[in-house]
Structures are given as C-alpha cells and as structure tokens.
Design a protein around this motif. Structure first.
Motif, PDB file in Angstrom:
ATOM      1  N   ASN A 262       0.837  -1.193   0.000  1.00 16.40           N
ATOM      2  CA  ASN A 262       0.000   0.000   0.000  1.00 16.40           C
ATOM      3  C   ASN A 262       0.882   1.256   0.000  1.00 16.40           C
ATOM      4  O   ASN A 262       1.630   1.501   0.940  1.00 16.40           O
ATOM      5  CB  ASN A 262      -0.903  -0.013   1.245  1.00 16.40           C
ATOM      6  CG  ASN A 262      -2.000   1.033   1.179  1.00 16.40           C
ATOM      7  OD1 ASN A 262      -1.766   2.154   0.730  1.00 16.40           O
ATOM      8  ND2 ASN A 262      -3.177   0.667   1.620  1.00 16.40           N
TER       9      ASN A 262
ATOM     10  N   GLU B 251       1.358   3.690   2.995  1.00 13.91           N
ATOM     11  CA  GLU B 251       2.118   3.327   4.193  1.00 13.91           C
ATOM     12  C   GLU B 251       3.557   3.816   4.048  1.00 13.91           C
ATOM     13  O   GLU B 251       4.502   3.046   3.912  1.00 13.91           O
ATOM     14  CB  GLU B 251       2.074   1.809   4.424  1.00 13.91           C
ATOM     15  CG  GLU B 251       0.692   1.314   4.819  1.00 13.91           C
ATOM     16  CD  GLU B 251       0.701  -0.138   5.272  1.00 13.91           C
ATOM     17  OE1 GLU B 251       1.696  -0.845   5.031  1.00 13.91           O
ATOM     18  OE2 GLU B 251      -0.298  -0.567   5.865  1.00 13.91           O
TER      19      GLU B 251
ATOM     20  N   ALA C 287       8.166   0.033   6.750  1.00 18.31           N
ATOM     21  CA  ALA C 287       7.679  -1.335   6.586  1.00 18.31           C
ATOM     22  C   ALA C 287       8.794  -2.338   6.314  1.00 18.31           C
ATOM     23  O   ALA C 287       9.798  -2.029   5.690  1.00 18.31           O
ATOM     24  CB  ALA C 287       6.672  -1.377   5.442  1.00 18.31           C
TER      25      ALA C 287
ATOM     26  N   ASN D  31       5.485  -7.818   9.456  1.00 17.81           N
ATOM     27  CA  ASN D  31       4.035  -7.936   9.281  1.00 17.81           C
ATOM     28  C   ASN D  31       3.596  -9.398   9.315  1.00 17.81           C
ATOM     29  O   ASN D  31       2.618  -9.759   9.979  1.00 17.81           O
ATOM     30  CB  ASN D  31       3.605  -7.317   7.953  1.00 17.81           C
ATOM     31  CG  ASN D  31       3.650  -5.814   7.960  1.00 17.81           C
ATOM     32  OD1 ASN D  31       4.622  -5.225   8.432  1.00 17.81           O
ATOM     33  ND2 ASN D  31       2.627  -5.163   7.423  1.00 17.81           N
TER      34      ASN D  31
ATOM     35  N   SER E 253      -0.428  -5.884   3.110  1.00 18.99           N
ATOM     36  CA  SER E 253      -0.920  -4.500   3.193  1.00 18.99           C
ATOM     37  C   SER E 253      -1.783  -4.091   1.996  1.00 18.99           C
ATOM     38  O   SER E 253      -2.248  -2.958   1.918  1.00 18.99           O
ATOM     39  CB  SER E 253       0.224  -3.487   3.385  1.00 18.99           C
ATOM     40  OG  SER E 253       0.882  -3.198   2.164  1.00 18.99           O
TER      41      SER E 253
ATOM     42  N   GLU F 215      -4.878  -8.926   0.737  1.00 18.60           N
ATOM     43  CA  GLU F 215      -3.906  -9.595   1.608  1.00 18.60           C
ATOM     44  C   GLU F 215      -4.446 -10.961   2.005  1.00 18.60           C
ATOM     45  O   GLU F 215      -5.625 -11.115   2.323  1.00 18.60           O
ATOM     46  CB  GLU F 215      -3.673  -8.739   2.848  1.00 18.60           C
ATOM     47  CG  GLU F 215      -2.718  -9.361   3.856  1.00 18.60           C
ATOM     48  CD  GLU F 215      -2.493  -8.467   5.064  1.00 18.60           C
ATOM     49  OE1 GLU F 215      -1.608  -7.609   5.007  1.00 18.60           O
ATOM     50  OE2 GLU F 215      -3.246  -8.607   6.050  1.00 18.60           O
TER      51      GLU F 215
END
Length: 264
Positions: free
Chosen positions: A11, A14, A110, A115, A185, A189
C-alpha cells in the motif's frame, strides 16, 4: 549522510512523513529498480535524480557513493519495497560506511517479515532467514544449520520457488505449522495456515513470506512426574493433581492421570 529509507511493501500510503521529507531533501536517490521506484516518487511528487543500485553493481557502485559522501553529498537508498539491507541491497554499502567512518541512519518503515510474523500469531523468539539459496550446496548447508533451532523461522519465497522451498523445509525440519502470507498490506492480503507436510494450496502469485512455527515441545515423563509429585505432596488427590497439571500444560487429563500411576 546516507539515509537507508524503508518504502511501502504494498500500500503506497504506508509511507512516513519523515521518509518523504528525507527523499525530498537529498542530492540523489539510489534505487534497486528506477522504474519501480519512480511510481512511488511520482505518487508523492518527489523529483530527484535517480541512480541504480542493485545486487549486480552494488560492490562497484559503493565506491562512487563513498566518494560522494566524503564530498558532502546527502544520499538516500531505497529498495523496490521494504527495508534496504533486508534481503535487498544495502549491506555491502553499510559495511563500507563503517569502514570509512561515514555517517548513516535508517528511516523507519515497513518490512514484510515483521508484518507476516505478527499475522502468524506464533511465539518469540524468532529467526529471520530470508531466501533459501538457489545453490543446492549452500541451501543444504543453510537447512542443516537451522534444523535444530528452537525458534519460529521466517522465510521469503518467490512464486517459482515456493513449492520446492516448502518441500525442502519439510525434509529438513519435519512437519511444523506454517503461516503463508502474500499481498501484504494490499486489498487482497492473504494469510493461510497449514503445515509443511500439507504445503501451500493457495494462489501462487507475487512474493511470499512463510512463517514456520517452532517445533512442539514434548513433555518428558520425568518432567510430568516431578510436577505431579509436588501437587500430591500438597495434599491433592491423583485426580485433582492430574486435572491441574493437564490444564497448566495443555495436556489431556487422562494422559496425565495414567502417568500418575507410575509414581506408586
């Protein structure tokens, strides 16, 4: 000063304000792929000279970068997605910066394995492994080195290698729980839970992060008996002691109760 700047892993929104301001302030930006990076930079209206910095030229390019930094230039390094130096170019340059006593810093953001680890719900500690080597000898050595790790293991996998990678992990580690994450993201997802034996049955598209749960710890009879004896010494009956211990250890009461007979 060199800035290692984390970029979005899916994304585009982000992306931190500090990262935007940093890229907008440097003399030029080092990119793993200038075409890919241009999409992000145009989205945030960042107009700076771009230079290629990838795994095929990083050793040679690092020498020129060092000279520019010594001359007082401010430079940013970004990868196609995520954090530079994490399974992406950057490590060689950082070593040169340390050797030459030059300033550098990381602009946070990120990183796909973080994640995926959070999405898995598996316990710490974890070990980030990254991509398994394409070289069979190196791959065998990597698997041999990690097979006895009592930690959650995290791997990056490409769509063309995931089936072989999971098969090799099953051969080396035995059957373990896995969480396969893709499209991190993004709108679609996807996280899939299975085991190394079952493999991955989902859509093979895009890059994957595979989180392998640490091996199940089998309780020995001696450990269980020692705890049972403590509870019995406290005055509990065999049945009550078995119930308490089973709940605490996540075991079946009948299995613990059968064990209690070994004490007499």
């Amino acid at each position: 000063m060199l800035y290692l700047v984390a970029t979005p892993i899916g994304n585009l929104k982000e992306f931190t304000q500090r990262a935007i301001e940093t890229l907008d302030s440097v003399d030029y930006i080092l990119c793993e792929d200038t075409r890919t990076s241009q999409v992000l930079l145009e989205f945030y209206k960042i107009k700076k000279p771009l230079k290629s910095y990838h795994k095929f030229n990083e050793s040679k390019a690092s020498l020129n970068i060092i000279e520019d930094l010594k001359a007082g230039k401010n430079i940013a390094l970004i990868s196609d997605a995520g954090m530079p130096g994490i399974s992406d170019p950057g490590q060689i340059l950082v070593k040169e910066l340390i050797k030459n006593d030059l300033e550098y810093t990381v602009i946070s953001g990120a990183s796909a394995f973080v994640n995926a680890y959070v999405l898995s719900g598996y316990d710490v500690p974890f070990t980030f492994v990254g991509f398994l080597s394409d070289n069979n000898t190196k791959r065998k050595t990597m698997l041999e080195n990690i097979k006895d790790y009592d930690t959650t293991l995290i791997f990056y996998m490409s769509p063309h290698s995931i089936e072989k990678d999971l098969l090799d992990l099953y051969s080396a580690l035995g059957d373990r729980e896995i969480c396969v994450v893709r499209e991190i993201s993004k709108k679609f997802e996807e996280k899939t839970f299975s085991t190394l034996k079952e493999g991955f049955k989902g859509t093979i598209k895009g890059e994957f992060v595979v989180v392998v749960n640490k091996p199940e710890k089998k309780e020995s009879h001696n450990d269980i008996n020692a705890d049972l004896q403590v509870l019995l010494d406290m005055g509990l009956t065999k049945s009550d002691a078995s119930k308490v211990l089973a709940k605490a250890r996540g075991l079946k009461k009948n299995d613990v109760y059968k064990n209690s007979h070994m004490l007499f």
